[in-house]
Write a protein that holds these residues in place. Structure first.
Motif, short mmCIF file in Angstrom:
data_model
loop_
_atom_site.label_atom_id
_atom_site.label_comp_id
_atom_site.label_asym_id
_atom_site.label_seq_id
_atom_site.Cartn_x
_atom_site.Cartn_y
_atom_site.Cartn_z
N PHE A 89 6.02 -9.23 -3.83
CA PHE A 89 6.11 -8.63 -2.43
C PHE A 89 5.11 -9.31 -1.42
O PHE A 89 4.02 -8.50 -1.31
N PRO A 90 5.08 -10.37 -0.87
CA PRO A 90 4.18 -10.80 0.25
C PRO A 90 3.90 -10.15 1.57
O PRO A 90 2.89 -9.86 2.13
N ASP A 91 5.24 -9.18 1.78
CA ASP A 91 5.29 -8.24 3.05
C ASP A 91 4.36 -7.08 2.46
O ASP A 91 4.56 -6.44 1.68
N GLU A 92 3.36 -6.62 3.44
CA GLU A 92 2.54 -5.50 3.15
C GLU A 92 3.21 -4.34 3.09
O GLU A 92 2.82 -3.49 2.16
N SER A 93 4.22 -3.83 3.81
CA SER A 93 4.85 -2.77 3.75
C SER A 93 5.79 -2.63 2.85
O SER A 93 5.98 -1.62 1.98
N GLU A 94 6.28 -3.89 2.26
CA GLU A 94 7.27 -3.81 1.01
C GLU A 94 6.11 -3.49 -0.37
O GLU A 94 6.72 -2.77 -1.23
N LEU A 95 5.23 -4.21 -0.15
CA LEU A 95 4.08 -3.93 -1.38
C LEU A 95 3.79 -2.97 -1.56
O LEU A 95 3.74 -2.19 -2.52
N LEU A 96 3.40 -1.90 -0.33
CA LEU A 96 2.97 -0.74 -0.61
C LEU A 96 4.08 0.25 -1.07
O LEU A 96 3.88 1.06 -1.77
N THR A 97 5.33 0.13 -0.51
CA THR A 97 6.41 0.90 -1.02
C THR A 97 6.57 0.80 -2.48
O THR A 97 6.84 1.70 -3.12
N VAL A 98 6.78 -0.54 -2.77
CA VAL A 98 6.86 -0.83 -4.62
C VAL A 98 5.64 -0.15 -5.30
O VAL A 98 5.94 0.58 -6.15
N LEU A 99 4.37 -0.18 -4.83
CA LEU A 99 3.48 0.49 -5.58
C LEU A 99 3.23 1.72 -5.45
O LEU A 99 3.42 2.46 -6.49
#
Length: 280
Positions: free
Chosen positions: A255-265
């Protein structure tokens, strides 16, 4: 309401104290949830996963210093404002780091990461210390499971709220949100008055800083709980390297996109927390 308090093992006269301590637990854990998801995302997206091993080592080292300093401060103080002041000091540190991060100085994020995780570990110990001072042994047997539940619910709320905050105003503001929740928790602890005063120091003259540090080390060495906490800081660094580092590296690549990464975490952390709440 009487039936509800009876069902959750709260006896007459305990409601206010339980509400204050449980509320402080929930606020601290919600702050930890917001802050930890935020700094994980910021470090992975701005600094890269390769820096994590160095941060784990730094956290283990800082954790040992924090443990000794906490023990020293506890031996020096007999003030009922000790724990609220601790929360406010940590909130102040996070607020200053947030301002620096907001200025565009992205090199601050590794330091913020260590600050957020060290503060969370310290406050976990401090909150249970407050609980031990506030409730006697018989009350603890009935009420500590309730406090644990409040902490888990707060943590769950923090993880889920992180998604909303990040999408509205940005991941950097999760650091400020954690600081604000620490201030809320400090306000709740102030309501406990003298019940949260470090009792072992009551009536004793304040020792020198050097004596306090020595006493702090002795206190940590003599206390089964604090020995476990000190060891836990070191083991945590090892565990985070062994398990968390590969996981975080994989997440940052997927998930290189910051928003997607945060959502998944955040969703992953919330799921783990929810399972622990349902099975605890």
């Amino acid at each position: 309401m009487t039936g509800l308090t009876r069902a959750i093992a709260i006896r007459p006269g305990e409601g206010r104290l339980v509400a204050l301590v449980a509320g402080a637990f929930a606020a601290v854990e919600a702050g930890r949830g917001l802050g930890e998801v935020g700094v994980d995302t910021l470090v992975l997206s701005r600094s890269g996963a390769d820096i994590l091993p160095y941060l784990y080592i730094g956290l283990g080292s800082v954790g040992l210093v924090v443990t000794l300093s906490y023990g020293a401060a506890l031996t020096r103080s007999n003030s009922e404002r000790f724990f609220p002041a601790l929360l406010l000091a940590l909130a102040g540190v996070l607020a200053v780091e947030w301002l620096i991060a907001l200025s565009g100085f992205e090199a601050i994020f590794p330091l913020v990461w260590i600050s957020v995780y060290a503060a969370g570990l310290l406050l976990l110990t401090a909150m249970w210390t407050v609980s031990g001072f506030t409730f006697d042994a018989r009350q603890a047997k009935r009420l500590f499971p309730l406090l644990t539940s409040a902490a888990i619910v707060g943590s769950l709320a923090g993880f889920l709220s992180a998604i909303v905050v990040q999408r509205i105003i940005g991941a950097e503001f999760l650091i400020l949100a954690e600081a604000v929740l620490f201030v809320v928790a400090a306000g709740l602890l102030l309501g406990l008055g003298g019940r949260a005063r470090p009792r072992h120091a009551a009536g004793a003259a304040a020792p020198s800083v050097r004596t306090a540090l020595t006493s702090g080390a002795s206190y940590v060495a003599a206390s089964p709980l604090m020995r476990l906490v000190a060891v836990a800081y070191v083991l945590l660094a090892i565990l985070m390297f062994s398990l968390t580092f590969p996981f975080m590296s994989a997440m940052s690549e997927a998930f290189p996109d910051e928003s997607e990464l945060l959502t998944v975490l955040a969703l992953f952390s919330a799921a783990v927390t929810l399972v622990s709440f349902l099975t605890g």
